[in-house]
Each structure stands twice: as structure tokens, then as C-alpha cells.
Scaffold this active site. Structure first.
Site, PDB file in Angstrom:
ATOM      1  CE  LYS A 233      -1.808  -1.614   3.694  1.00 45.05           C
ATOM      2  NZ  LYS A 233      -2.555  -1.888   4.926  1.00 45.05           N
ATOM      3  CB  THR A 266      -6.519   8.157   7.326  1.00 50.43           C
ATOM      4  OG1 THR A 266      -5.601   8.760   8.241  1.00 50.43           O
ATOM      5  CG2 THR A 266      -6.801   9.094   6.174  1.00 50.43           C
ATOM      6  N   GLY A 268      -7.457   3.498  10.888  1.00 50.58           N
ATOM      7  CA  GLY A 268      -8.131   2.206  10.679  1.00 50.58           C
ATOM      8  C   GLY A 268      -8.290   1.807   9.230  1.00 50.58           C
ATOM      9  CB  THR A 269      -7.251   3.290   5.952  1.00 47.30           C
ATOM     10  OG1 THR A 269      -6.005   3.693   6.488  1.00 47.30           O
ATOM     11  CG2 THR A 269      -8.139   4.482   5.800  1.00 47.30           C
ATOM     12  N   GLY A 270      -6.054   0.594   7.156  1.00 46.83           N
ATOM     13  CA  GLY A 270      -5.358  -0.665   6.854  1.00 46.83           C
ATOM     14  C   GLY A 270      -6.179  -1.866   7.301  1.00 46.83           C
ATOM     15  CB  CYS A 271      -7.953  -2.598  10.507  1.00 44.81           C
ATOM     16  SG  CYS A 271      -6.621  -2.149  11.613  1.00 44.81           S
TER      17      CYS A 271
END
Ligand SMILES: Cc1ncc(COP(=O)(O)OP(=O)(O)O)c(N)n1
Ligand SMILES: Cc1nc(C(=O)O)sc1CCOP(=O)(O)O
Ligand SMILES: [Mg+2]
Length: 554
Positions: A233, A266, A268-271
Site C-alpha cells: 500500500k 484515516t 483504521g484504513t489498513g485494518c
């Protein structure tokens, strides 16, 4: 969680088995290594269902997340639950650590003991049919090893590894020893690993990642470590107005590019992204479409959440359900129907407004000024864009005056302008479907000409009935006239409040309301207001007739 139903036809089958067979076999058939998830292509059903099976059970796609709890609920287990719910997938949880966390940072971490992580894994995996396991924060090497042996014991369709190492606030959530074990035991069994630039760099021993070309190299190296697919990412990549993620399936590199959403929210975007990928895989999607859908979902959620403000820190959570920034959540009084709102129900008509050279907004204002107690926008000729713009303006007019505004037929317009509800007919969207789309707080009215329809309206959860045509009308073509007798039959057969419609005006409103039926709450009119020179004057006269009749029948 199992839903069962029985097929009425002579051919019945076990849907649970069929679905399991379908996704498992099609996923397996396209996997070259130990056989789990494919890169692309259409899904095919497995063998023919067993005809002897009568019970049909709907298999619910199921993701198990193995991750840490975020007390601020922006990331971790809480984000995973929201993401899966938003994507229509069941999500069970194994909690590896409890963090005291908010939008400022991570104030504390309490790891769950390895034994208890093992116990949670055993509880879920031994009982529930998990399709996909998604990992987040794995705070100790021991926990990684426990997870790996659970996955050895219990087979799942896919493993999504989000190698959470550092929180968005920069706090370390997993150290180098964890990384080493991840490399050793998780990457070789992962169907996809989804590191951001820092995590990819850490997994690759500190490799510098500053360009898209670097990301390509990283994706290939991570693939060599065993993960079948890799998503690096690039959200943190400097100097790009696009968010570019690099996807590698072992053969081809794909640059997944989208405009970067400028927002503070933003956290928590990865989870969320990893959970969405897991959710799509659980539904049976091949890998690349799963990643593309997940990426689009996150972009959309970030975009919708730009305006929300939660917490004082630099990175706020976003809204997985695209709801928090809607005006409906601004603690405004909800327009749950008060039956007395049906007293003087004004229904607009684009043709009539055109004829008299009036805008819909002006017509609505005038009707309310004269005493209309509820408004319905019935704009049969309006184009969608124009209708939506007018509906938004009318919402402002109505809201500022405390008058409910409903949309005729168009659930999409009602949703888009956050109207108070809709009115649907017998050939429009069914009430139950409209309710599912609009939610519990919106008003739904339905047209009924017969007692059967009226009974059904109640069963379906409508809020009121519009019953007509009471008299012949030129406003609606080929409309069946049911007369006062028909109206009486509808009223007597339903517990719902009723508004009479069709050919009603100042001259005959008295005859309708003097029926004195307890649930007959008012009249709905189109031409009696909107096909007249002065709407407010006509509304005032009609209001007087209705009030006089109401006091007579009391
Ligand atoms: C209050 C009220 N009652 C009945 C109707 C008619 O709705 P429907 O049968 O869907 O016909 P159209 O209005 O869509 O032509 C109504 N609009 N309002
Ligand atoms: C929209 C509508 N629905 C009807 C029904 O019978 O369900 S009659 C009707 C038209 C009502 O217009 P006017 O007040 O000008 O007669
Ligand atoms: Mg209709």
C-alpha cells in the site's frame, strides 16, 4: 448462524453444502500451490446438489479476525467488525491484545495471554465454519506460532495477513521478533499480505521504499517469501496526488491507482482494507476483484467521512456505514409519522407547476403557508438530477417549518435528499424492500384500494395508507374510483391511519371527513391546490372545511 427454509418445488437441495462445494471447489481448482485462492476468473458452482436433501440452509460468509482491540474503535477488531458488517459478512473475533487508544495515540497495551488466544481460536474454529482468517495485531511471536498451528489444525479457504507493526500514530504494536516469526510461519501460508510502506520495508529488512518501482520490487520479494498475493500500500508515498497500491499475483504487477482522499479521518484504513478483502474472499471472489472492491470501499468511506469529527488527535476514525455525516444524525427531531400530519396532505405535480409557471419550492412554500400538514413530491415528469435538486431545496423548506416531506415512488431520491419518507403504490417498490433500504426511522405510505391491500400494508410495516380514488380525477390516468364505500372498507379493515385521495377539493372534503371513521385522518389533494392560481388561499379554505368537519364529527 444458520437460516433454513424449505423449497416448495420437487427439486430441493442443501444450499449450505452447495455453497461450500461451489466456493471451495472453485477456489481450490484454481490454486496452484496448496490450493486455496485464485487470482482471477469467474466462479463456477461445484457438482450438482444432492437432490435427496430437503432442508436448505444459507451459508453465511464468515471472516474470523485475529487482532487487537482499539478502545477508540477506529482500527483493530472494531474496524474489522464494522468493515465485515458493511460488506454483509459475519465476523467472529479472536482478541490478541487490548489497547488503550484514541485519536491521539496508543496510551497502553495489554497483551492477551497466549493460552487464552489459543482458547479463543479453538472456540471459534472448532464450532463455526470460518471461510477466511484475517490477521491484524499479533503482539508476540508465541501468538503467531499459536495461530499458525490453529490454521494447521482447522482448514480455512484463505488467510489474509495485515502485518500490523506500527499504529497510525507511530506507536509500535509488534516488534522485530514477531516480524521474524511472521516471515517464517505466516507468509508461507498467506493468500495475501497487505503491508504499508513501513511494514513492507520492515519485512524486507529495512529496504528503502520511495518510488512505485521500489514497491514493485518489494511486492516481488514478499511473494518470494511465500505469500501467494501481495498488496503493497502506497498511501504514504510522498509526492503523489494519487493513492497507488501495488498488487502482485506472482505473475503480473498491477498498479491500483485512485485519487487520494484529503482527510484527517484515516485511522483504521489498513485494518478495514484487509477486512474488506477477507470479506470479499469469503463471499467467493477471486483475489484481484476482492482487492479492487475493498480499495474502492475504503476510498468511498473516507470520502463520505471527510466532514466528521471524532476525537482531538491528528487522525480520526471514519464511518464504515457512510451515515455519520448525514443530516439525519444531527440530533434533529425525527419525523416519525404523527397521524394528525395526514390532515391536509399536499401532493405536488410538475405539470401543474409548469402550467402556472411556479417552481416546486415555491409551490411547497405556498401550500405550507396555507396550512398543509405534510408534503409529497410527486414529480412524474422531472429528470432525476432536477428532481433531486428540487427535493433538496424542498427539504430545507419543510424542515425549517417542521413539516414532513415524502417522495413519491423514488426511494433513490428519498435517500439522496434524506427525505422523511416515501409514498409507494401497489406496483411500486414493495413496502418491505423500501423499509430495508430506508431504515426504521423513515415514513412509508402505501396506496390501497381494497381491504386485502390494507391488511397487507399493516403486515408489511407501512406507516399509513393512501386510499382512493374517492372521486374521479383527471390528475391520475385510468385511476379506479372506489368511492366512499371503498374508503370505508379500507379504513375498517386496517389499524393504520388512512388519508383519502382522488378528486377531493373544497366542495366535497366535508362528505369524506364526515364519515367520521376513527383512522381516517385527512385528505390528500393535488389539483385542488396546485392547479389553482393561489395555492395558499386554496389551502387555507380547504383547511377550514376540514377543521369544521372535524369539530362536527367529534
Ligand atoms: C397519499 C397518496 N395516496 C395515494 C397515492 C397514489 O400512489 P400510487 O398508487 O403509487 O400512484 P402514483 O401517485 O405513483 O401515480 C399517492 N401518490 N399519495
Ligand atoms: C395521485 C393519486 N392517487 C390516487 C389514488 O387513487 O390512489 S388519485 C390521485 C390523484 C389525486 O389528484 P387530485 O387531487 O387532483 O384528484
Ligand atoms: Mg406510485
Amino acid at each position: 448462524m444458520a437460516f433454513s427454509a424449505t423449497l416448495s418445488s420437487s427439486v430441493s437441495f442443501n444450499l449450505d453444502e452447495w455453497l461450500r462445494g461451489a466456493s471451495a471447489s472453485s477456489l481450490r481448482s484454481s490454486c496452484s500451490r496448496s490450493g486455496r485462492i485464485r487470482s482471477s476468473g469467474a466462479m463456477k458452482a461445484g457438482g450438482a446438489p444432492a437432490a435427496s436433501e430437503r432442508a436448505v440452509k444459507a451459508k453465511v460468509p464468515h471472516v474470523l479476525t485475529v487482532a487487537g482491540s482499539d478502545s477508540g474503535a477506529g482500527a483493530g477488531i472494531q474496524a474489522d467488525l464494522k468493515a465485515c458488517a458493511a460488506r454483509g459478512v459475519y465476523c467472529s473475533t479472536v482478541i490478541t491484545a487490548v489497547t488503550a487508544q484514541n485519536t491521539v495515540g496508543v496510551q497502553g497495551v495489554d497483551n492477551v495471554s497466549e493460552e487464552f488466544v489459543a482458547e479463543q481460536l479453538e472456540s471459534v474454529l472448532s464450532d463455526m465454519q470460518v471461510d477466511v482468517v484475517k490477521t491484524g495485531m499479533l503482539p508476540s511471536a508465541g501468538i503467531v506460532r499459536i495461530l499458525s498451528s490453529s490454521l494447521n489444525k482447522f482448514q480455512v479457504q484463505a488467510l489474509v495477513v495485515d502485518p500490523v507493526m506500527v499504529s497510525t500514530s507511530g506507536d509500535v504494536l509488534a516488534g522485530p521478533s514477531v516480524l521474524a516469526v511472521c516471515r517464517e510461519v505466516l507468509l508461507p501460508i498467506a493468500d495475501i499480505v497487505t503491508p504499508n510502506l513501513k511494514e513492507a520495508s520492515a519485512l524486507l529488512g529495512g529496504m528503502q521504499l520511495e518510488t512505485i518501482a521500489d514497491m514493485h520490487s518489494a511486492a516481488k520479494l514478499l511473494h518470494q517469501m511465500g505469500s501467494r498475493h501481495v498488496l503493497v500500500k502506497g498511501g504514504d508515498l510522498p509526492g503523489s496526488c494519487d493513492a497507488v497500491d501495488v498488487f502482485f499475483d506472482g505473475e503480473r504487477l498491477h498498479d491500483l491507482r485512485a485519487p487520494r482522499v484529503k482527510t484527517r479521518n484515516t485511522h483504521g484504513t489498513g485494518c478495514t482494507l484487509a477486512s474488506c478483502i477477507a470479506a470479499e474472499l469469503a463471499k467467493g471472489s477471486p483475489m484481484l476483484p476482492a482487492v479492487q472492491v475493498a480499495k474502492r470501499f475504503v476510498e468511498n468511506a473516507l470520502d463520505y467521512s471527510k466532514e466528521i469529527s471524532i476525537g482531538k488527535g491528528p487522525q480520526g476514525p471514519f464511518d464504515h456505514f457512510l451515515m455519520l455525516n448525514r443530516k439525519v444524525h444531527n440530533f434533529r427531531k425525527k419525523m416519525i409519522l404523527d397521524p394528525s400530519d395526514l390532515f391536509l396532505y399536499a401532493v405536488t405535480d410538475s405539470g401543474m407547476n409548469g402550467k402556472w409557471g411556479r417552481s416546486i419550492e415555491d409551490a411547497v412554500k405556498a401550500a405550507i403557508e396555507g396550512g398543509a400538514t405534510i408534503i409529497q413530491l410527486r414529480e412524474k415528469d422531472a429528470g432525476t438530477r432536477n428532481f433531486l435538486e428540487a427535493a433538496k431545496s424542498c427539504m430545507e423548506v419543510c424542515r425549517s417549518r417542521g413539516i414532513p416531506l415524502l417522495i413519491n415512488d423514488r426511494i433513490d431520491i428519498a435517500l439522496a435528499c434524506d427525505a422523511d419518507g416515501v409514498h409507494v403504490g401497489q406496483s411500486d417498490m414493495p413496502v418491505r424492500t423500501a423499509r430495508a433500504l430506508l431504515g426504521p426511522e423513515k415514513i412509508i405510505g402505501v396506496s390501497c384500494k381494497t381491504p386485502e391491500q390494507a391488511q397487507q400494508a399493516y403486515m408489511d410495516g407501512a406507516d399509513y395508507i393512501g386510499s382512493g380514488g374517492i372521486y374521479p380525477t383527471n390528475t391520475k390516468e385510468n385511476n379506479l374510483t372506489i368511492g366512499l364505500e371503498g374508503l370505508k372498507a379500507v379504513c375498517l379493515s386496517s389499524k393504520l391511519p388512512v388519508v383519502a385521495i382522488g378528486g377531493i377539493g373544497i366542495s366535497n372534503a366535508h362528505s369524506v371527513m364526515e364519515l367520521g371513521l376513527p383512522n381516517l385522518k385527512g385528505v390528500a389533494v393535488v389539483s385542488a391546490l396546485f392547479d389553482r392560481e393561489c395555492i395558499s388561499t386554496e389551502a387555507r379554505k380547504l383547511y377550514e372545511v376540514l377543521s369544521r368537519t372535524a369539530s362536527e364529527v367529534k
